[in-house]
Design a protein around this motif. Structure first.
Motif, PDB file in Angstrom:
ATOM      1  N   THR A   9     -56.430 -24.150 -40.411  1.00  0.00           N
ATOM      2  CA  THR A   9     -55.759 -25.435 -40.563  1.00  0.00           C
ATOM      3  C   THR A   9     -54.272 -25.227 -40.340  1.00  0.00           C
ATOM      4  OG1 THR A   9     -57.443 -26.129 -42.171  1.00  0.00           O
ATOM      5  CG2 THR A   9     -55.409 -27.427 -42.082  1.00  0.00           C
ATOM      6  N   VAL A  10     -53.724 -25.927 -39.331  1.00  0.00           N
ATOM      7  CA  VAL A  10     -52.313 -25.776 -38.979  1.00  0.00           C
ATOM      8  C   VAL A  10     -51.701 -27.134 -38.658  1.00  0.00           C
ATOM      9  CG1 VAL A  10     -52.586 -23.417 -38.097  1.00  0.00           C
ATOM     10  CG2 VAL A  10     -52.816 -25.357 -36.526  1.00  0.00           C
ATOM     11  N   GLY A  11     -50.390 -27.207 -38.821  1.00  0.00           N
ATOM     12  CA  GLY A  11     -49.647 -28.397 -38.443  1.00  0.00           C
ATOM     13  C   GLY A  11     -48.386 -27.995 -37.706  1.00  0.00           C
ATOM     14  N   GLY A  12     -48.191 -28.582 -36.543  1.00  0.00           N
ATOM     15  CA  GLY A  12     -47.009 -28.254 -35.736  1.00  0.00           C
ATOM     16  C   GLY A  12     -46.467 -29.499 -35.067  1.00  0.00           C
ATOM     17  N   GLY A  13     -46.125 -30.496 -35.857  1.00  0.00           N
ATOM     18  CA  GLY A  13     -45.680 -31.764 -35.296  1.00  0.00           C
ATOM     19  C   GLY A  13     -46.846 -32.723 -35.211  1.00  0.00           C
ATOM     20  N   CYS A  14     -46.814 -33.578 -34.229  1.00  0.00           N
ATOM     21  CA  CYS A  14     -47.854 -34.580 -34.043  1.00  0.00           C
ATOM     22  C   CYS A  14     -49.205 -33.915 -33.809  1.00  0.00           C
ATOM     23  CB  CYS A  14     -47.490 -35.459 -32.847  1.00  0.00           C
ATOM     24  SG  CYS A  14     -48.746 -36.664 -32.441  1.00  0.00           S
ATOM     25  N   VAL A  59     -51.954 -32.450 -39.486  1.00  0.00           N
ATOM     26  CA  VAL A  59     -52.525 -31.125 -39.229  1.00  0.00           C
ATOM     27  C   VAL A  59     -53.789 -31.258 -38.394  1.00  0.00           C
ATOM     28  CG1 VAL A  59     -51.611 -30.150 -41.385  1.00  0.00           C
ATOM     29  CG2 VAL A  59     -53.920 -31.101 -41.352  1.00  0.00           C
ATOM     30  N   ILE A  60     -54.262 -30.121 -37.931  1.00  0.00           N
ATOM     31  CA  ILE A  60     -55.582 -30.068 -37.316  1.00  0.00           C
ATOM     32  C   ILE A  60     -56.387 -28.999 -38.026  1.00  0.00           C
ATOM     33  CG2 ILE A  60     -54.926 -30.944 -35.054  1.00  0.00           C
ATOM     34  CD1 ILE A  60     -54.946 -27.947 -34.092  1.00  0.00           C
ATOM     35  N   GLN A  61     -57.678 -29.224 -38.083  1.00  0.00           N
ATOM     36  CA  GLN A  61     -58.597 -28.228 -38.608  1.00  0.00           C
ATOM     37  C   GLN A  61     -59.425 -27.737 -37.421  1.00  0.00           C
ATOM     38  OE1 GLN A  61     -61.358 -28.937 -42.127  1.00  0.00           O
ATOM     39  NE2 GLN A  61     -59.603 -27.819 -42.940  1.00  0.00           N
ATOM     40  N   ILE A  62     -59.316 -26.427 -37.173  1.00  0.00           N
ATOM     41  CA  ILE A  62     -59.936 -25.792 -36.020  1.00  0.00           C
ATOM     42  C   ILE A  62     -61.145 -25.004 -36.485  1.00  0.00           C
ATOM     43  CG2 ILE A  62     -59.575 -24.153 -34.123  1.00  0.00           C
ATOM     44  CD1 ILE A  62     -56.471 -24.578 -34.793  1.00  0.00           C
ATOM     45  N   THR A  63     -62.307 -25.336 -35.960  1.00  0.00           N
ATOM     46  CA  THR A  63     -63.518 -24.559 -36.215  1.00  0.00           C
ATOM     47  C   THR A  63     -63.702 -23.651 -35.012  1.00  0.00           C
ATOM     48  OG1 THR A  63     -64.475 -26.395 -37.463  1.00  0.00           O
ATOM     49  CG2 THR A  63     -66.001 -24.688 -36.696  1.00  0.00           C
ATOM     50  N   PHE A  64     -63.752 -22.329 -35.259  1.00  0.00           N
ATOM     51  CA  PHE A  64     -63.796 -21.382 -34.153  1.00  0.00           C
ATOM     52  C   PHE A  64     -64.752 -20.233 -34.437  1.00  0.00           C
ATOM     53  CE2 PHE A  64     -60.578 -19.912 -37.074  1.00  0.00           C
ATOM     54  CZ  PHE A  64     -60.614 -18.524 -37.029  1.00  0.00           C
ATOM     55  N   ASP A  65     -65.205 -19.610 -33.354  1.00  0.00           N
ATOM     56  CA  ASP A  65     -66.073 -18.439 -33.435  1.00  0.00           C
ATOM     57  C   ASP A  65     -65.184 -17.205 -33.385  1.00  0.00           C
ATOM     58  OD1 ASP A  65     -67.829 -16.315 -33.053  1.00  0.00           O
ATOM     59  OD2 ASP A  65     -69.110 -17.404 -31.650  1.00  0.00           O
ATOM     60  N   ALA A  66     -65.051 -16.531 -34.513  1.00  0.00           N
ATOM     61  CA  ALA A  66     -64.155 -15.378 -34.630  1.00  0.00           C
ATOM     62  C   ALA A  66     -64.627 -14.177 -33.811  1.00  0.00           C
ATOM     63  CB  ALA A  66     -63.973 -14.995 -36.097  1.00  0.00           C
ATOM     64  N   ASP A  67     -65.850 -14.212 -33.288  1.00  0.00           N
ATOM     65  CA  ASP A  67     -66.302 -13.152 -32.379  1.00  0.00           C
ATOM     66  C   ASP A  67     -65.753 -13.374 -30.970  1.00  0.00           C
ATOM     67  OD1 ASP A  67     -67.715 -11.782 -34.347  1.00  0.00           O
ATOM     68  OD2 ASP A  67     -69.570 -12.890 -33.941  1.00  0.00           O
ATOM     69  N   ILE A  68     -65.251 -14.582 -30.702  1.00  0.00           N
ATOM     70  CA  ILE A  68     -64.680 -14.902 -29.398  1.00  0.00           C
ATOM     71  C   ILE A  68     -63.155 -14.929 -29.455  1.00  0.00           C
ATOM     72  CG2 ILE A  68     -64.529 -16.667 -27.581  1.00  0.00           C
ATOM     73  CD1 ILE A  68     -67.417 -17.451 -28.339  1.00  0.00           C
ATOM     74  N   ILE A  69     -62.607 -15.534 -30.499  1.00  0.00           N
ATOM     75  CA  ILE A  69     -61.156 -15.587 -30.686  1.00  0.00           C
ATOM     76  C   ILE A  69     -60.840 -15.329 -32.151  1.00  0.00           C
ATOM     77  CG2 ILE A  69     -61.109 -18.112 -30.961  1.00  0.00           C
ATOM     78  CD1 ILE A  69     -58.316 -17.772 -29.338  1.00  0.00           C
ATOM     79  N   SER A  70     -59.870 -14.486 -32.383  1.00  0.00           N
ATOM     80  CA  SER A  70     -59.525 -14.109 -33.753  1.00  0.00           C
ATOM     81  C   SER A  70     -58.600 -15.151 -34.392  1.00  0.00           C
ATOM     82  CB  SER A  70     -58.832 -12.748 -33.763  1.00  0.00           C
ATOM     83  OG  SER A  70     -57.554 -12.842 -33.153  1.00  0.00           O
ATOM     84  N   TYR A  71     -58.556 -15.128 -35.701  1.00  0.00           N
ATOM     85  CA  TYR A  71     -57.627 -15.985 -36.443  1.00  0.00           C
ATOM     86  C   TYR A  71     -56.196 -15.641 -36.039  1.00  0.00           C
ATOM     87  CZ  TYR A  71     -55.275 -18.208 -40.411  1.00  0.00           C
ATOM     88  OH  TYR A  71     -54.456 -18.988 -41.199  1.00  0.00           O
ATOM     89  N   GLU A  72     -55.915 -14.369 -35.858  1.00  0.00           N
ATOM     90  CA  GLU A  72     -54.583 -13.950 -35.424  1.00  0.00           C
ATOM     91  C   GLU A  72     -54.223 -14.594 -34.079  1.00  0.00           C
ATOM     92  OE1 GLU A  72     -52.001  -9.903 -34.481  1.00  0.00           O
ATOM     93  OE2 GLU A  72     -54.153  -9.730 -34.879  1.00  0.00           O
ATOM     94  N   ASP A  73     -55.146 -14.569 -33.130  1.00  0.00           N
ATOM     95  CA  ASP A  73     -54.878 -15.188 -31.830  1.00  0.00           C
ATOM     96  C   ASP A  73     -54.699 -16.702 -31.950  1.00  0.00           C
ATOM     97  OD1 ASP A  73     -54.790 -12.845 -30.344  1.00  0.00           O
ATOM     98  OD2 ASP A  73     -56.923 -12.919 -29.839  1.00  0.00           O
ATOM     99  N   ILE A  74     -55.464 -17.338 -32.824  1.00  0.00           N
ATOM    100  CA  ILE A  74     -55.287 -18.771 -33.077  1.00  0.00           C
ATOM    101  C   ILE A  74     -53.846 -19.021 -33.522  1.00  0.00           C
ATOM    102  CG2 ILE A  74     -55.877 -20.657 -34.703  1.00  0.00           C
ATOM    103  CD1 ILE A  74     -58.158 -20.369 -32.767  1.00  0.00           C
ATOM    104  N   LEU A  75     -53.360 -18.197 -34.449  1.00  0.00           N
ATOM    105  CA  LEU A  75     -51.997 -18.394 -34.965  1.00  0.00           C
ATOM    106  C   LEU A  75     -50.939 -18.080 -33.921  1.00  0.00           C
ATOM    107  CD1 LEU A  75     -52.234 -17.096 -38.642  1.00  0.00           C
ATOM    108  CD2 LEU A  75     -52.517 -19.424 -37.749  1.00  0.00           C
ATOM    109  N   ILE A  76     -51.167 -17.082 -33.103  1.00  0.00           N
ATOM    110  CA  ILE A  76     -50.197 -16.757 -32.045  1.00  0.00           C
ATOM    111  C   ILE A  76     -50.107 -17.923 -31.061  1.00  0.00           C
ATOM    112  CG2 ILE A  76     -49.751 -15.252 -30.065  1.00  0.00           C
ATOM    113  CD1 ILE A  76     -50.879 -12.935 -31.849  1.00  0.00           C
TER     114      ILE A  76
END
Length: 180
Positions: A9-14, A59-76
Motif C-alpha cells: 500500500t503506497v501513496g504518491g500523489g493522485c 493511496v493504492i493497494q497493489i496485489t502482486f506475486d512476489a515470485d515475479i516481482i519483489s516488494y523491494e522492486d515495487i518500492l523502487i
C-alpha cells in the motif's frame, strides 16, 4: 502452482497516477485506489479526502506475486515514478492527501521500506520526505476512480500528468513491465 501473493500500500500523489503505473508492472495482479492514514471515523469519500480535512492520503493497494516481482522492486518503482522529496505535494496537487507514503503491512515490509528509502536517498538532490507508517485501515475509493487512466486517457490531467509518468516508468523499468 501456488502463487506467492502479497499486498503493498503506497501513496504518491493522485491515485490515478500511481494506479496507472502499477497496472503495467509484471507480477501485479490488481491495483485498487483508495484512502488510508486518516484520523476521522467511517469510510471517507473522495470529496472529503480532497478537502484535506480527513487526514487520509490517496493511496493504492497493489496485489502482486512476489515470485515475479519483489516488494523491494515495487518500492523502487514507486519511489522513482513520483517525487518523494516534496512534502504534501505532487506537481500541482497540494495537500496532505497527496503526501508520499509507504504503509507497511508487517515488520518485514517496514524494514524493506526503510532500507529502500535510505538507499535511494543519495539519488535525489533533495531530502526524501516519504512517510513510512503502519497500515491501519484501507478504504476502497469509489468505482469511478478505478482504472481511471485507461478509461480517460484523452482527459487533460491524464495526458499532461499521467502519460509522462508512464513514459518515465517505461524508460527506467522496462525490464519489470508486462509484455502484452
Amino acid at each position: 502452482m501456488t502463487k506467492n501473493i502479497q499486498i503493498a500500500t503506497v501513496g504518491g500523489g493522485c491515485f490515478w497516477c500511481t494506479e496507472a503505473v502499477f497496472l503495467e508492472v509484471n507480477g501485479v495482479e490488481k491495483v485498487i485506489s483508495g484512502y488510508s492514514g486518516g484520523n476521522v471515523p467511517g469510510h471517507p469519500t473522495y470529496r472529503e479526502v480532497c478537502s484535506g480535512l480527513t487526514g487520509h492520503a490517496e493511496v493504492i493497494q497493489i496485489t502482486f506475486d512476489a515470485d515475479i516481482i519483489s516488494y523491494e522492486d515495487i518500492l523502487i518503482i514507486f519511489m522513482t515514478t513520483h517525487d518523494p522529496t516534496t512534502l504534501n505535494r505532487q506537481g500541482a496537487d497540494r495537500g496532505t492527501q497527496y503526501r508520499s507514503v509507504i504503509f507497511y503491512h508487517n515488520d518485514g515490509q517496514k524494514n524493506i521500506a526503510e532500507i529502500v528509502v535510505n538507499e535511494l536517498s543519495s539519488h535525489f538532490e533533495n531530502k526524501i520526505v516519504t512517510e513510512v507508517s503502519a497500515l491501519d485501515v484501507f478504504y476502497e475509493a469509489e468505482k469511478e476512480h478505478h482504472n481511471y487512466y485507461n478509461q480517460n486517457q484523452t482527459q487533460g490531467y491524464c495526458s499532461f500528468v499521467i502519460t509522462p509518468k508512464l513514459q518515465k516508468l517505461r524508460k527506467l523499468h522496462a525490464d519489470k513491465l508486462k509484455t502484452s
